[in-house]
Every structure is written in C-alpha cells, then in structure tokens.
Design a protein around this motif. Structure first.
Motif, mmCIF file in Angstrom:
data_model
loop_
_atom_site.group_PDB
_atom_site.id
_atom_site.type_symbol
_atom_site.label_atom_id
_atom_site.label_comp_id
_atom_site.label_asym_id
_atom_site.label_seq_id
_atom_site.Cartn_x
_atom_site.Cartn_y
_atom_site.Cartn_z
ATOM 1 N N LEU A 116 28.184 33.262 42.390
ATOM 2 C CA LEU A 116 28.498 34.148 41.261
ATOM 3 C C LEU A 116 28.542 35.609 41.690
ATOM 4 O O LEU A 116 29.434 36.367 41.270
ATOM 5 N N VAL A 117 27.594 36.025 42.548
ATOM 6 C CA VAL A 117 27.531 37.428 42.951
ATOM 7 C C VAL A 117 28.681 37.774 43.884
ATOM 8 O O VAL A 117 29.348 38.818 43.726
ATOM 9 N N ILE A 118 28.957 36.912 44.881
ATOM 10 C CA ILE A 118 30.011 37.216 45.854
ATOM 11 C C ILE A 118 31.382 37.181 45.195
ATOM 12 O O ILE A 118 32.182 38.127 45.316
ATOM 13 N N TRP A 119 31.680 36.083 44.491
ATOM 14 C CA TRP A 119 32.987 35.965 43.835
ATOM 15 C C TRP A 119 33.137 37.032 42.762
ATOM 16 O O TRP A 119 34.190 37.662 42.612
ATOM 17 N N GLY A 120 32.056 37.261 42.013
ATOM 18 C CA GLY A 120 32.103 38.272 40.967
ATOM 19 C C GLY A 120 32.336 39.670 41.520
ATOM 20 O O GLY A 120 33.025 40.494 40.899
ATOM 21 N N SER A 121 31.776 39.974 42.693
ATOM 22 C CA SER A 121 31.972 41.294 43.306
ATOM 23 C C SER A 121 33.421 41.471 43.735
ATOM 24 O O SER A 121 34.012 42.549 43.544
ATOM 25 N N VAL A 122 34.002 40.426 44.336
ATOM 26 C CA VAL A 122 35.417 40.483 44.729
ATOM 27 C C VAL A 122 36.290 40.681 43.483
ATOM 28 O O VAL A 122 37.225 41.496 43.474
ATOM 29 N N ALA A 123 35.983 39.938 42.414
ATOM 30 C CA ALA A 123 36.753 40.053 41.171
ATOM 31 C C ALA A 123 36.639 41.451 40.585
ATOM 32 O O ALA A 123 37.624 42.035 40.119
ATOM 33 N N ALA A 124 35.422 42.024 40.613
ATOM 34 C CA ALA A 124 35.220 43.362 40.054
ATOM 35 C C ALA A 124 36.017 44.398 40.830
ATOM 36 O O ALA A 124 36.645 45.294 40.240
ATOM 37 N N ALA A 125 36.008 44.285 42.174
ATOM 38 C CA ALA A 125 36.756 45.238 42.996
ATOM 39 C C ALA A 125 38.256 45.127 42.744
ATOM 40 O O ALA A 125 38.963 46.140 42.606
ATOM 41 N N TYR A 126 38.758 43.898 42.660
ATOM 42 C CA TYR A 126 40.188 43.674 42.425
ATOM 43 C C TYR A 126 40.602 44.209 41.054
ATOM 44 O O TYR A 126 41.606 44.922 40.915
ATOM 45 N N THR A 127 39.817 43.880 40.042
ATOM 46 C CA THR A 127 40.141 44.301 38.676
ATOM 47 C C THR A 127 40.072 45.811 38.531
ATOM 48 O O THR A 127 40.951 46.432 37.915
ATOM 49 N N LEU A 128 39.018 46.417 39.098
ATOM 50 C CA LEU A 128 38.861 47.861 38.976
ATOM 51 C C LEU A 128 40.000 48.601 39.673
ATOM 52 O O LEU A 128 40.528 49.595 39.159
ATOM 53 N N THR A 129 40.424 48.102 40.830
ATOM 54 C CA THR A 129 41.534 48.720 41.555
ATOM 55 C C THR A 129 42.813 48.686 40.725
ATOM 56 O O THR A 129 43.525 49.686 40.588
ATOM 57 N N GLY A 130 43.099 47.511 40.158
ATOM 58 C CA GLY A 130 44.293 47.374 39.342
ATOM 59 C C GLY A 130 44.280 48.270 38.119
ATOM 60 O O GLY A 130 45.298 48.884 37.766
ATOM 61 N N ARG A 131 43.132 48.392 37.484
ATOM 62 C CA ARG A 131 43.052 49.200 36.271
ATOM 63 C C ARG A 131 43.120 50.689 36.584
ATOM 64 O O ARG A 131 43.681 51.467 35.790
#
Length: 513
Positions: A492-507
């Motif tokens: 959850l932490v590793i996948w969630g961190s990757v997701a947060a970085a990807y989403t934040l970059t896009g936004r």
C-alpha cells in the motif's frame, strides 16, 4: 432540472405525426402522445415550438432559451425514442450534445476518424480531406440530408442548402442537449439564424440549422450515437409500423443496466467486479433495496473483514480477504443501484465517500492488531500509520483538486466564423491553427499522453498506476490472504507513493496550462 423544448415539424412538407399510431406498443398510442408522456417525466411543463415558418420557430426557440435557468433538451415532435436514451442525453455534462448517425461509406467504419487525418475511402474520395472542396450535401440517411461533418467526439462543421461543408459524413438525428451556460449563445444564434432564414432551403432541417449556428458561434457540440438504444424520426404510418417492432426488439433494460456501470472504472473493477455486480444491482433494485441499504451491507462486510484480520490466524486472514473483496463488490453495487433505479441523494453520496475511507482504515487497524496478537511486535503500527497518512493525503489532494477544477473558468470557445460565410473553409483553417497552438509546450505533452491511451495496454496501465479503490482493495485481499500484514502495508505504501507522485505531477501540469 432540464427544460424540454418540443419542436414542431421542420420546414418543408408537413410531417406532423398526429394520428400516426404505434400499434406495436401497449395502448396503441400516437407518436405525439407517447413522446409527450415521456417528456413529462423530465419536465412536466415543457415548452412547445409550434410548426410554422423557420424564422418564427427560431425566434420562439430563442425566447425559450432566454428564459431558461436550466439545461435545454430540444427534440422534434415526430420522434420515436427509448426513455433510456432521453435520460442519457439529458444527463450529459457536455456544453452541448447532439445525437448523430454516420453515413456508411466504402472503407470507413462506424467510428469517426480524427477530422484532420486522411480517411481510407473509396476512389471517389481519394483526395485528402485537407484538400477537399466544400459541398452541398445531397445524400440522405433516414430521410435526413447528410450535411454535417463529425469527428471523433464533436461536430466539426455543418452545411445547409446554401452553405457548403467539407466532406459531410453524418446527419443530426434530432435530440439536442444544451447546457445552461450555452443557453444565451443558443438564444443569440437562433435570432441570427431567423434574420437570415430566407437564405435556407425548404429541405433544411431545423435541428441542423441550430447546430450549424452553434458550431459557427464557437460552441463545442459533442456527438453520440444511438448505441444499443432506439431513435427514429417518423413521417408516415409505414415508418411508424417499422419503428415500433424495431424499438420493441431492443432490450432497453439491458442498456439501462449497462449504463448503471461507470465507464471510467479501473482494471480490477471492470474485469473482476462489474462483469456481474450489475446483475446484483438489478436484483436489489427490483426488490426495493435502496443504495444506502446496500452501502450498509458493504460497511458490515468491511468491519467483518477487519475482525477476521484482527485474529492473526491464517484461515481467518483468508476469510478476511474474501470479505473485503465482497465489501468492495457491494460498494460498487450501491452506485449501480442508484444509477439503475435513478435514486440519487446527498446523503447517499456522503455515506459512500465517507465510509469508503472508514472501511479502509478499520481494515488497516484490523491488520495491525492481528500482527501484534500473533506475537510479531508492535512496530507494524508505523507502517499502518504511514498507509493511513498517505491515503488521507491522496484523498485530500483529490477533493481539493476537484473543487478547484469546478471553480475554473469554462474552456475557451472554439473558433468562430460568420453565419453567412458560404462554406466551412475558414472554420477548418482556424481549427487547424488552434490544434497546432495547443500541441506546443506542456499542453502538447499532455495531449500526446492522452492520445497514447488509445492503446489498451497504456490505457489500463494509466488506470492502475493511480491505485484506485478497486486495486487497493484487491491488493489488501490478496496480500493479506497469501502473505501477512507487513507485506500488505508495504504494498500500500510503495504503490500509493508511486500513484501520489504520478497524480501530483499530472495535476501540476494541468494547472499550468
């Protein structure tokens, strides 16, 4: 609410459906009676634009648009249509949406091509579209002249009896939805069209003229086909006799059920839940279960899963994985019940959003407790708190970005051209320039990434990388059942961190364009 506008017969021969009866339907109603009863459920006091000369009808429509405080649904009175199609069009979030049918041509598919790319067509259309000359459409589809050019998602240009359009490929069937923000443009457009009504031909369709004016005035008019639903304009009893059985042969309930499933769900939800959850939703709706009651079932299953995880024993961990999976299934079912039964409410939306987080966090607590009671030490709480904190920040970013997006100014209008311009050359050239301008810098990068989504592998990879709720619950269920709480939290932490970085970059990129 939606303001319904019923259009009388278009200019030309009298096509009033008075007396035309749908013998294939219960009660043998006339076309007009059936359509009016359908529209009454959308707007009990809908407006009617009486048949007459085109200028008078356009001015009457302008008056309705001027006074509109809600979106407008415009439909010809000689329409035979499924209720579900009316519902889907009126719920569109686009600024304007038209129902279209594409002309079948050699070498083309039902899917529209990008407007500025050459098409694989027959010898008579070997000239690339960029070099083709505008023309006055003479071919017909379902009795309507092919005088519109549509791309993948919107109407590119429309012609009339005196206005050429480059390579027309579709007809505007009739229903037209216009949002509240575009109602003033619609009113102004109708008055402009009324002033030049003498230039139109007797065979010009009223809906076609309206869209012609909207497109030239910079409104993006989206398109949709009939898909698995029925729509047809009828002018003779013979056409009515054909339309009735054709409509009855289409399973409207199946279309309604399919529409209850969100089209933008993640990979896991699409292939491992929605394939059958829609049938649970229909079963629940037909037995009077409300979306909120289904939400409560999901909550109970989530709490039961947490209790199983809290034991720390392998058999109970496996059972917890099964229960958290079905908690997610019923989390999907509650929304599908709402969409299928059309039972929406603020309380339901709040419960759904709030208790999604509650289920996740109580399961995190159950996993941590189970790890501790199994004698593995209490350092697991660091990972549990990290998972909770990361997910809380992600949800905060999601809601704040959504709120900020709603306050953004509406998208810029498309290029405009005078209504009296004899063809669409200037409009198409302006669209090409706009496309080139929007393909530079950050906007170009975002557009390229969006286009990459046409490849299924990229599409699903983008869906999964953001770690949506379906993937999160699947990760919890699988890792908890097969491994242990530590592996679950690390995932959850590793996948969630990757997701947060990807989403934040896009936004951030979208906020800067």
């Amino acid at each position: 609410m939606t303001r319904v506008v019923l259009l009388g017969a278009s200019p030309g021969p009298d096509t009033s459906p008075t007396g035309l009866r749908l013998a294939a339907l219960p009660g043998n109603p006339t076309v007009a009676e059936r359509l009016r009863s359908q529209l009454a459920s959308v707007d009990p006091q809908f407006a009617t634009v009486q048949s007459g000369d085109v200028a008078a009808m356009l001015r009457d429509l302008a008056d309705v648009a001027d006074s509109a405080t809600e979106s407008l649904f415009i439909i010809p009175e000689n329409s035979v249509v499924h209720d579900e199609l009316i519902y889907q069009i009126t719920k569109s979030k686009r600024g304007a949406l038209a129902l279209v049918a594409k002309e079948a041509r050699f070498g083309t598919t039902e899917e529209a091509q990008e407007d500025n790319t050459p098409e694989d067509t027959g010898p008579e259309e070997s000239v690339p579209i960029d070099e083709a000359d505008p023309e006055i459409g003479r071919e017909t589809v379902e009795g309507l002249l092919v005088r519109a050019r549509v791309g993948k998602s919107r109407v590119v240009s429309v012609g009339t009896a005196t206005h050429g359009v480059t390579r027309p490929n579709a007809v505007l069937l009739g229903p037209l939805h216009v949002s509240t923000r575009n109602a003033p443009v619609l009113a102004e457009t109708c008055r402009e069209l009324a002033a030049m009504a003498h230039t139109f031909g007797a065979d010009d369709d009223l809906v076609q003229l309206i869209v012609f004016g909207l497109v030239r005035n910079g409104v993006s008019v989206g398109i949709r086909g009939r898909r698995d639903l029925f729509y047809r304009r009828v002018t003779t009893q013979e056409e009515v006799n054909e339309a009735g059985p054709e409509m009855a042969a289409i399973n409207e309930d199946r279309a309604r059920l399919n529409n209850a499933v969100k089209g933008a769900d993640g990979f896991f939800t699409t292939y491992f839940v929605s394939t059958y959850s829609r049938f649970i939703a229909r079963w629940a709706a037909r037995r009077g279960l409300t979306p909120n009651q289904v939400t409560l079932i999901s909550i109970v299953l989530g709490v039961a899963a947490a209790a199983c995880f809290a034991t720390g024993d392998r058999p109970w961990m496996v059972l917890g994985g099964v229960l958290i999976y079905f908690a997610f299934v019923f989390d999907c079912v509650d929304g599908q019940v709402a969409r299928y039964a059309r039972k929406f409410g603020v309380l339901g939306a709040w419960l759904d959003a709030t208790f999604d987080r509650f289920k996740e966090y109580v399961v995190f607590a159950g996993l941590a407790v189970g790890w501790v009671v199994s004698g593995n030490g209490d350092d697991i709480w660091i990972l549990a708190l990290a998972a909770i904190g990361l997910q809380s920040v992600r949800h905060l970013l999601d809601f704040s970005f959504g709120a900020a997006n709603r306050r953004r100014k509406p998208p810029s209008k498309l290029p405009t051209v005078p209504l009296d311009s004899p063809d669409d050359r200037d409009l198409r050239q302006a669209l090409v320039r706009r496309k080139e301008e929007r393909s530079q810098g950050l906007r170009g990068v975002l557009k390229m990434w969006t286009k990459a989504g046409k490849f299924r592998a990229v599409h699903w990879a983008r869906k999964m990388i953001v770690f949506p709720i379906g993937e999160r619950f699947a990760a919890i269920a699988i890792t908890a059942a097969l491994f242990d709480a530590r592996i679950t939290f690390l995932t959850l932490v590793i996948w969630g961190s990757v997701a947060a970085a990807y989403t934040l970059t896009g936004r951030l990129m979208r906020s800067l364009v």
